[in-house]
Design a protein around this motif. Structure first.
Motif, PDB file in Angstrom:
ATOM      1  N   LEU A  73       0.827  -1.201   0.000  1.00 20.54           N
ATOM      2  CA  LEU A  73       0.000   0.000   0.000  1.00 20.54           C
ATOM      3  C   LEU A  73       0.862   1.251   0.000  1.00 20.54           C
ATOM      4  O   LEU A  73       0.607   2.205  -0.758  1.00 20.54           O
ATOM      5  CB  LEU A  73      -0.929  -0.012   1.217  1.00 20.54           C
ATOM      6  CG  LEU A  73      -1.783   1.235   1.417  1.00 20.54           C
ATOM      7  CD1 LEU A  73      -2.714   1.441   0.228  1.00 20.54           C
ATOM      8  CD2 LEU A  73      -2.579   1.137   2.721  1.00 20.54           C
TER       9      LEU A  73
ATOM     10  N   GLN B 284       0.998   4.012  -2.984  1.00 19.06           N
ATOM     11  CA  GLN B 284       0.734   5.424  -2.703  1.00 19.06           C
ATOM     12  C   GLN B 284       1.869   6.303  -3.231  1.00 19.06           C
ATOM     13  O   GLN B 284       1.625   7.360  -3.834  1.00 19.06           O
ATOM     14  CB  GLN B 284       0.570   5.630  -1.195  1.00 19.06           C
ATOM     15  CG  GLN B 284      -0.743   5.125  -0.638  1.00 19.06           C
ATOM     16  CD  GLN B 284      -0.824   5.265   0.864  1.00 19.06           C
ATOM     17  OE1 GLN B 284       0.203   5.259   1.550  1.00 19.06           O
ATOM     18  NE2 GLN B 284      -2.037   5.376   1.393  1.00 19.06           N
TER      19      GLN B 284
ATOM     20  N   ASN C  88      -6.680   2.196  -4.840  1.00 13.67           N
ATOM     21  CA  ASN C  88      -7.955   1.916  -4.170  1.00 13.67           C
ATOM     22  C   ASN C  88      -8.125   0.430  -3.885  1.00 13.67           C
ATOM     23  O   ASN C  88      -8.629   0.043  -2.823  1.00 13.67           O
ATOM     24  CB  ASN C  88      -9.118   2.422  -5.034  1.00 13.67           C
ATOM     25  CG  ASN C  88      -9.143   3.938  -5.139  1.00 13.67           C
ATOM     26  OD1 ASN C  88      -8.632   4.632  -4.255  1.00 13.67           O
ATOM     27  ND2 ASN C  88      -9.716   4.462  -6.209  1.00 13.67           N
TER      28      ASN C  88
ATOM     29  N   ARG D  21      -5.912  -0.367  -1.030  1.00 12.82           N
ATOM     30  CA  ARG D  21      -6.527   0.108   0.208  1.00 12.82           C
ATOM     31  C   ARG D  21      -7.643  -0.832   0.663  1.00 12.82           C
ATOM     32  O   ARG D  21      -7.808  -1.102   1.858  1.00 12.82           O
ATOM     33  CB  ARG D  21      -7.083   1.512  -0.001  1.00 12.82           C
ATOM     34  CG  ARG D  21      -6.005   2.596  -0.019  1.00 12.82           C
ATOM     35  CD  ARG D  21      -6.605   3.937  -0.394  1.00 12.82           C
ATOM     36  NE  ARG D  21      -5.589   4.997  -0.311  1.00 12.82           N
ATOM     37  CZ  ARG D  21      -5.734   6.211  -0.823  1.00 12.82           C
ATOM     38  NH1 ARG D  21      -6.860   6.516  -1.492  1.00 12.82           N
ATOM     39  NH2 ARG D  21      -4.780   7.114  -0.705  1.00 12.82           N
TER      40      ARG D  21
END
Length: 421
Positions: A113, A117, A223, A226
Motif C-alpha cells: 500500500l 501510494q 484503491n 486500500r
C-alpha cells in the motif's frame, strides 16, 4: 359208500389273515390321516395382539428427523491472509452490518500500500510537470503566432503601398517584387505557424490524456490495495448472530480460510435427512408436519439436495404458517413427511408379523374366535401406523398382528384364553 366231506369256507387261518390285513390297512389309514392333517399350536390370547381390519383415511408418509437452521447462513472467509491481532466480539454476539469482528495484520500488504501510494504521488507530480511544460510550450507557440501575424500585417501594408506606387511608376519593379516576396513569405510562415500550433495542441492533449489515464489506473490500483488492507478488518456483511468464530489472537489465517459464520435470524428453515430409497418420490412442494408443545406445525419442501451421502440425502423445508415460539437453531424435530394425498383404503395395523411373512400372508381369526388360520394377502402402501390392504382381507376381519417368531410352520393357531403353551 364213501361220503363227501364239504370244506369249510371261513377257516380260522383265513379269518386271522384277513383280520391282519384289515389291521395293517387301518394303521396305514390312521397314519395317513394324522400326518396329512393341519399342524396346530395352542396359543394364549393374552400373549398375542389381535387387530381388526377397518376402512378409513390413509396417507402414506415417512418419519424423518429435521434440524432447525436459520433461513440464511453467511460464511465468513478471510479475504486476505494474515495474523490475528485483535478480536472485537465473541460467539453468539448479535451483529450489525459493517460492525468489526476481528483484525488481521499483513506486513506485505501494508508495504504494498505504501509503495502504491508513492507511485501515485510520483505520477501525480510528473503529470503536473508535464501539464506545466505543455502550457508553457503552448504560450510560446502563441507568442510566435502573434509575432508572425504582426509581421504579416506590416508586410501586407508595404506590399499594397509598393503595388500602388509601382502602378504609378513611382518605384521600380525590383522594389515592388521585394515587397511582394516578403508578403508571400509571411503568409506562408503564418500558415506554417498555425499548423505547428494545431499539432502542438493535439500532442499536448494526447500527452495529458495518457498521463491522466496512467494516473487513474494507478489511483484504481491504490484503491484496490486500500481495500485489500481494509479487508484485514473482518466485518459483518449483514445484520445477524455470530454463531461461530474460529480465530485466536496470534493465529495465522490463509487467504480464503473459513473464519466463522453469521446467521440471519429473521427466520428459520428445517433441514431433514431422508433415506435414498425415497429419492425418486421427493420433490419441492411435498408437505410435512410435526408436533411441538401439543401443537402441530406444517412444513413444505423448498429445495432437494440430490447428492447422496452414506445412503441418505437432504431437503430444506420452510414453515408454511406460524413458526413455533422459542424455537432455536440446532433443535431436532420429528417430522411426518407425506408422500401422497389422503385417500380411503382398507387398513391393517402394523405389527411384528411382517418380519416373518413379508406381508404375503397372515393368521386370520375365525368367526367364532377359536382358531386363526393362514390366508394369503397383498399389501400396498404403508405409513408408520398402517399397511394398505389390496387383497385377501375385508373390513371387520380380525387378524393376529403380533410376532410369529415362535410359530414355526404351524398352519393353525388354537386360541385359548388364559392358557399358555
Amino acid at each position: 359208500m364213501d361220503r363227501v366231506i364239504q370244506k369249510k369256507k371261513w377257516s380260522t387261518k383265513r379269518i386271522l389273515t384277513i383280520a391282519g390285513i384289515v389291521a395293517v390297512c387301518g394303521l396305514i389309514a390312521a397314519s395317513l390321516y394324522f400326518t396329512s392333517g393341519k399342524s396346530r399350536l395352542n396359543v394364549d390370547t393374552e400373549r398375542i395382539t389381535i387387530s381388526e381390519i377397518k376402512k378409513g383415511s390413509f396417507q402414506e408418509f415417512i418419519p424423518v428427523n429435521g434440524i432447525v437452521l436459520p433461513v440464511t447462513t453467511i460464511y465468513l472467509d478471510a479475504m486476505e491472509g494474515g495474523r490475528v491481532e485483535e478480536k472485537y466480539v465473541d460467539d453468539g454476539t448479535e451483529m450489525k452490518k459493517g460492525q468489526p469482528i476481528l483484525r488481521l495484520s499483513n506486513t506485505d500488504l501494508q508495504l504494498g500500500l505504501v509503495t502504491q501510494q508513492t507511485n501515485v504521488y510520483n505520477l501525480l507530480t510528473q503529470m503536473q510537470i508535464s501539464r506545466n511544460a505543455a502550457q508553457q510550450n503552448t504560450v510560446n507557440k502563441l507568442n510566435q503566432m502573434t509575432d508572425v501575424e504582426s509581421q504579416l500585417k506590416e508586410a501586407e501594408r508595404v506590399y499594397k503601398l509598393n503595388k500602388h506606387l509601382y502602378e504609378q511608376k513611382a518605384i521600380g519593379l525590383q522594389e515592388f517584387k521585394q515587397a511582394e516576396n516578403n508578403y508571400n513569405y509571411y503568409m506562408q510562415k503564418k500558415s506554417l505557424t498555425k499548423t505547428i500550433l494545431k499539432q502542438d495542441s493535439s500532442s499536448n492533449l494526447q500527452q495529458l490524456t495518457q498521463a491522466r489515464q496512467s494516473y487513474e489506473g494507478s489511483q484504481n490500483a491504490l484503491n484496490v490495495m486500500r481495500k485489500k488492507v481494509g479487508d484485514l478488518i473482518v466485518r459483518a456483511p449483514v445484520d445477524g448472530q455470530l454463531t461461530s468464530l474460529d480465530a485466536e489472537i496470534g493465529q495465522n489465517k490463509n487467504k480464503g480460510e473459513r473464519l466463522g459464520q453469521l446467521d440471519v435470524t429473521s427466520g428459520f428453515k428445517v433441514r431433514a435427512d431422508i433415506d435414498e430409497h425415497y429419492i425418486s418420490r421427493i420433490f419441492p412442494g411435498l408437505m410435512g408436519d410435526f408436533t411441538l408443545s401439543d401443537k402441530t406445525y406444517k412444513l413444505k419442501i423448498k429445495k432437494v439436495y440430490t447428492q447422496v451421502t452414506n445412503g441418505r440425502f437432504q431437503v430444506d423445508m420452510e414453515f408454511t404458517e406460524a413458526v413455533p415460539q422459542g424455537i432455536r437453531r440446532g433443535q431436532t424435530l420429528q417430522i411426518r413427511l407425506a408422500l401422497g394425498d389422503e385417500t380411503q383404503a382398507i387398513l391393517l395395523a402394523k405389527g411384528g408379523f411382517f418380519q416373518q411373512t413379508g406381508g404375503n400372508w397372515i393368521f386370520k381369526v375365525s368367526e367364532n374366535g377359536n382358531v386363526a388360520y393362514k390366508v394369503d394377502v397383498q399389501l400396498g402402501r404403508q405409513n408408520p401406523d398402517y399397511y394398505e390392504v389390496l387383497q385377501g382381507l375385508k373390513p371387520g376381519d380380525k387378524v393376529v398382528t403380533s410376532s410369529y417368531e415362535n410359530y414355526g410352520n404351524m398352519q393353525e393357531l388354537v386360541l385359548k384364553a388364559g392358557n399358555s403353551q
